[in-house]
Design an enzyme around this catalytic site. Sequence first.
Site, PDB file in Angstrom:
ATOM      1  N   PHE A 144      -5.408   4.213  -0.029  1.00  0.00           N
ATOM      2  CA  PHE A 144      -6.019   3.854  -0.147  1.00  0.00           C
ATOM      3  C   PHE A 144      -5.636   2.514  -1.082  1.00  0.00           C
ATOM      4  O   PHE A 144      -6.355   2.834  -1.917  1.00  0.00           O
ATOM      5  CB  PHE A 144      -7.264   4.448  -0.626  1.00  0.00           C
ATOM      6  CG  PHE A 144      -7.935   5.801   0.492  1.00  0.00           C
ATOM      7  CD1 PHE A 144      -7.018   5.673   1.805  1.00  0.00           C
ATOM      8  CD2 PHE A 144      -9.026   6.618   0.305  1.00  0.00           C
ATOM      9  CE1 PHE A 144      -8.142   6.303   2.623  1.00  0.00           C
ATOM     10  CE2 PHE A 144      -9.307   6.674   1.325  1.00  0.00           C
ATOM     11  CZ  PHE A 144      -9.110   7.048   2.040  1.00  0.00           C
ATOM     12  N   HIS A 145      -4.425   2.366  -1.257  1.00  0.00           N
ATOM     13  CA  HIS A 145      -4.095   1.544  -2.205  1.00  0.00           C
ATOM     14  C   HIS A 145      -3.811  -0.057  -2.464  1.00  0.00           C
ATOM     15  O   HIS A 145      -2.662  -0.055  -2.339  1.00  0.00           O
ATOM     16  CB  HIS A 145      -2.987   2.379  -3.493  1.00  0.00           C
ATOM     17  CG  HIS A 145      -3.308   4.060  -3.587  1.00  0.00           C
ATOM     18  ND1 HIS A 145      -2.092   5.099  -3.955  1.00  0.00           N
ATOM     19  CD2 HIS A 145      -4.369   4.681  -3.670  1.00  0.00           C
ATOM     20  CE1 HIS A 145      -2.972   5.757  -4.427  1.00  0.00           C
ATOM     21  NE2 HIS A 145      -4.124   5.997  -4.027  1.00  0.00           N
ATOM     22  N   GLN A 146      -4.338  -0.296  -1.549  1.00  0.00           N
ATOM     23  CA  GLN A 146      -4.074  -1.808  -1.669  1.00  0.00           C
ATOM     24  C   GLN A 146      -4.071  -2.540  -2.682  1.00  0.00           C
ATOM     25  O   GLN A 146      -4.484  -2.421  -3.420  1.00  0.00           O
ATOM     26  CB  GLN A 146      -5.117  -2.364   0.006  1.00  0.00           C
ATOM     27  CG  GLN A 146      -5.083  -1.873   1.294  1.00  0.00           C
ATOM     28  CD  GLN A 146      -6.591  -0.434   1.101  1.00  0.00           C
ATOM     29  OE1 GLN A 146      -6.524  -0.117   0.286  1.00  0.00           O
ATOM     30  NE2 GLN A 146      -6.693   0.338   2.394  1.00  0.00           N
ATOM     31  N   ASP A 205       1.105  -0.994  -0.151  1.00  0.00           N
ATOM     32  CA  ASP A 205       0.101   0.169  -0.324  1.00  0.00           C
ATOM     33  C   ASP A 205       0.985   1.123   0.012  1.00  0.00           C
ATOM     34  O   ASP A 205       2.117   0.821  -0.143  1.00  0.00           O
ATOM     35  CB  ASP A 205      -0.999   0.426   1.140  1.00  0.00           C
ATOM     36  CG  ASP A 205      -1.975   1.213   0.955  1.00  0.00           C
ATOM     37  OD1 ASP A 205      -2.559   1.989  -0.119  1.00  0.00           O
ATOM     38  OD2 ASP A 205      -2.783   1.179   2.147  1.00  0.00           O
ATOM     39  N   HIS A 206       0.809   2.262  -0.363  1.00  0.00           N
ATOM     40  CA  HIS A 206       1.117   3.453  -0.657  1.00  0.00           C
ATOM     41  C   HIS A 206       0.386   4.727   1.071  1.00  0.00           C
ATOM     42  O   HIS A 206      -0.032   4.045   1.521  1.00  0.00           O
ATOM     43  CB  HIS A 206       0.625   4.801  -1.641  1.00  0.00           C
ATOM     44  CG  HIS A 206       0.746   4.163  -3.306  1.00  0.00           C
ATOM     45  ND1 HIS A 206       0.032   4.779  -4.035  1.00  0.00           N
ATOM     46  CD2 HIS A 206       2.238   3.550  -3.820  1.00  0.00           C
ATOM     47  CE1 HIS A 206       0.518   3.463  -5.544  1.00  0.00           C
ATOM     48  NE2 HIS A 206       2.136   3.478  -4.707  1.00  0.00           N
TER      49      HIS A 206
END
Length: 543
Positions: free
Chosen positions: A480-482, A325-326
Amino acid sequence: MTVTTPAEIDGLDGDPRITAEYGARPIYDRYDYVIIGAGTSGSVVAGRLIEDTDASVLVIEAGGTDQSRAVLDPLTWFSANIGTERDWQFVAEPSAHVNGRALTLPMGRLVGGGSSINAMIWARGHREDFDYWARVTGDDAWNYRNAVATYLRVEDFAGPADPVRRGSGGRIYVEPTPNASALANAFLEGCEAVGIPRFADANGVMMEGDGGAALANLRVKDGKRQNIPASYLWDHLGDPRLTVATGATVHRISIDRAKRATGVTVVIDGELRNITASTKIVLAAGAINTPKILMLSGIGRAQDLAPLGITIEADLQGVGQNFQDHILAAGCNWAFPDDNVQDPLNNGGEANFFWKSDSALDRPDLQPFVISYPYYTDTLQARHPAPPNGWAIAPGLVSPASRGQVRIASTDPEATPVVDAGFLQDPRDLEALTYCVDLCRDIGNSAPLRPFVKREVVPGPGRTGREKRDFARNSAWTYFHQSCTAKMGVDDMSVTDPRLNVYGIEGLCITDASVMPRVTTGNTMAPTVVIAERCADILTGKA
């Protein structure tokens, strides 16, 4: 600034005819294709199958409609959706690497998935992202040249013409931030002041080199969010071959003795149903629920599933591993002067930059955004209360070295998966994020932004190295980049082959951000569309 409450927003709906279509058809026992998840990737594949084949398609979505104003209003995306029924509300395990905090992991639980609750940023990724995918999968279909070809085909870009890189006339409308705020433009000037070049397009040549600063590309049209179903699904809702079942939860995938995925067990309207897929099951449930469903179905690490009493259908060691994730830190904050308060415009986060914390890197690892309202974690807010009127630059880390994992602790399909997000576990990530905090402070305190600064609230000057690292840990949050929990590839940790088929199981493919071998540089909606388009090409015989 006047803040609209979620209750007020929910009272203003979009198109009720679309909502009615989601539950308009009876659910039959057999379809050609069953798609698990109506998010970004599921919507793409469903729309393409209806357009390009004569197949029957069932799309199963756990959440509800995307026709609330909470979804459609670009400015209220954060306050009206995160932590509501439109969010799965996942929470990572507490970690010492973020000072014992348990970070929330928002993921969309409604038609459109993340594309319905995100910040609407269309970030296509860096050249090296796709060329890396091609190298590790051994399949040039994933390289940058082919990714650009997909973007050229699907985009309708309303920005500066670039026929080599940007598409026009496609189904996905994208525009550079319109009528950007004075704060956003000053931020870009501040980037230039510290040596980061400014570009006219955030997704053009800028993302083939060392990066730069630009207004964000947004999925907004006529003042409304354009989620991915708006481009792929809505026009087909009247087709009798397409059924979208909302409020339906998949428990597991059925697998026969020949190791073929034959259908799904799903709860619809409170009834446990078994539905058969005669051609293919397409798993598109997101990087947390996709490995959960695989594991409940007996696909995963045998040493983890056997103690739970789960029959092993395929011992795939990579399921749930490689979680990435980011980080978008919340954040570096300033107070507006009393005579120059700026109200948020567009999505509230109109401009960003991509840059390297180390010039030796093969792609940018930083992606901060300017945010036209205060942006704090609860930990920072408790120590440094936000001013009534403020703004932020959120340090962003988009090439993490850290890795986490997703696992299940029971066979209960309703139980929440356990997520060790791994944030800042690798010391290189803490070093890069700390560097990014300093860089964001330099920009925020630069001459172009002085008209917008009454005072710097956090982190402030004069901090020691230890204090800076502590601030980074306390401000770290998800972007929110799982992704990456069921990666495609050819090594022992790969879950799918390069054509997205699950190893050892016939009739099952995965098409969401889970299959990324490594997370892309920037927001992940656009690259997920590339994955789903590739999946649709494979399923329809075009690839």
